[in-house]
Write a protein that holds these residues in place. Structure first.
Motif, PDB file in Angstrom:
ATOM      1  N   MET A 192       0.744  -1.196  -0.174  1.00 50.82           N
ATOM      2  CA  MET A 192      -0.129   0.243   0.069  1.00 50.82           C
ATOM      3  C   MET A 192       0.972   1.162   0.100  1.00 50.82           C
ATOM      4  O   MET A 192       0.349   2.397  -0.122  1.00 50.82           O
ATOM      5  N   SER A 193       2.207   1.108  -0.072  1.00 47.24           N
ATOM      6  CA  SER A 193       2.919   2.347   0.256  1.00 47.24           C
ATOM      7  C   SER A 193       3.202   2.761  -1.177  1.00 47.24           C
ATOM      8  O   SER A 193       3.095   2.067  -2.138  1.00 47.24           O
ATOM      9  N   ALA A 213      -0.440  -2.980   6.908  1.00 42.03           N
ATOM     10  CA  ALA A 213       0.290  -4.132   6.861  1.00 42.03           C
ATOM     11  C   ALA A 213      -0.845  -5.101   7.246  1.00 42.03           C
ATOM     12  O   ALA A 213      -0.928  -6.453   6.611  1.00 42.03           O
ATOM     13  N   GLN A 214      -1.494  -5.077   8.418  1.00 37.41           N
ATOM     14  CA  GLN A 214      -2.748  -5.825   8.738  1.00 37.41           C
ATOM     15  C   GLN A 214      -3.697  -5.729   7.774  1.00 37.41           C
ATOM     16  O   GLN A 214      -4.209  -7.009   7.463  1.00 37.41           O
ATOM     17  N   VAL A 215      -4.093  -5.053   7.048  1.00 35.11           N
ATOM     18  CA  VAL A 215      -5.189  -5.001   5.949  1.00 35.11           C
ATOM     19  C   VAL A 215      -4.640  -5.876   4.870  1.00 35.11           C
ATOM     20  O   VAL A 215      -5.311  -6.636   4.546  1.00 35.11           O
ATOM     21  N   ASP A 218       5.026   8.536   0.886  1.00 32.61           N
ATOM     22  CA  ASP A 218       4.346   8.364   1.904  1.00 32.61           C
ATOM     23  C   ASP A 218       4.958   8.448   3.381  1.00 32.61           C
ATOM     24  O   ASP A 218       4.711   7.824   4.133  1.00 32.61           O
ATOM     25  N   SER A 219       5.637   9.131   3.462  1.00 36.05           N
ATOM     26  CA  SER A 219       6.738   9.685   4.494  1.00 36.05           C
ATOM     27  C   SER A 219       5.652  10.087   5.834  1.00 36.05           C
ATOM     28  O   SER A 219       6.030  10.139   6.549  1.00 36.05           O
ATOM     29  N   LEU A 274      -0.166   3.809  11.228  1.00 35.81           N
ATOM     30  CA  LEU A 274      -0.852   3.597  10.171  1.00 35.81           C
ATOM     31  C   LEU A 274      -0.240   2.495   9.146  1.00 35.81           C
ATOM     32  O   LEU A 274      -0.864   1.845   8.469  1.00 35.81           O
ATOM     33  N   ARG A 275       0.980   2.405   9.309  1.00 31.41           N
ATOM     34  CA  ARG A 275       1.742   1.598   8.442  1.00 31.41           C
ATOM     35  C   ARG A 275       1.630   0.191   8.776  1.00 31.41           C
ATOM     36  O   ARG A 275       1.207  -0.801   8.094  1.00 31.41           O
TER      37      ARG A 275
END
Length: 149
Positions: free
Chosen positions: A1-2, A18-20, A6-7, A13-14
């Motif tokens: 998703m990155s 990752a879970q999604v 996306d800094s 949120l990251r």
């Protein structure tokens, strides 16, 4: 998703992304496995027999008003009892009213289950609204009554 820029994303949120992503992959893997899983054949439904039971119930003197409304429409030729029980007449407002009543009873039964009531207690609580003291056990199981609708 990155993405390249996306800094701005926080570590939380990251981690959520990752879970999604992981759950989405799990869902895709499961869907792929299920595609290859053969399902047992669905037994045919005898709509004619069910329609006959509903028709008998609708003809009873103390039939619920919703069922009487359907009987008037069937008698007028708007649709048949088989249309009602097979879903072909599902768009009719009176059919929908009867279905909504059934859904309400199921919701009530589910709530009672969650409250710890037994199936027998629920059946007694939702028992037929008919006179005669018959709890349904003495009747022929092939005889349709409102509580079996």
């Amino acid at each position: 998703m990155s993405t390249p820029n996306d800094s701005w994303k926080t570590p939380e949120l990251r981690a959520a992304e990752a879970q999604v992503d992981a759950r989405f992959k799990e869902a895709q893997d499961l869907a792929n496995r299920l595609k290859d899983t053969p399902l047992p054949p669905v037994p045919p439904v005898d709509f004619k027999a069910i329609a006959q039971q509903v028709e008998r119930a609708a003809g009873e003197r103390d039939a619920p008003e919703q069922l009487k409304a359907l009987k008037r429409k069937v008698d007028a030729g708007e649709f048949s009892w088989e249309d009602v029980v097979s879903g072909k007449a599902a768009q009719d407002p009176d059919v929908q009213a009867m279905q909504q009543e059934n859904v309400n009873k199921m919701k009530q039964a589910f709530q009672m289950l969650q409250e710890g009531m037994t199936a027998e207690e629920i059946m007694n609580a939702q028992g037929p609204r008919r006179g005669g003291g018959d709890d349904g056990d003495e009747m022929d199981p092939g005889v349709f009554t409102e509580d079996k609708w």
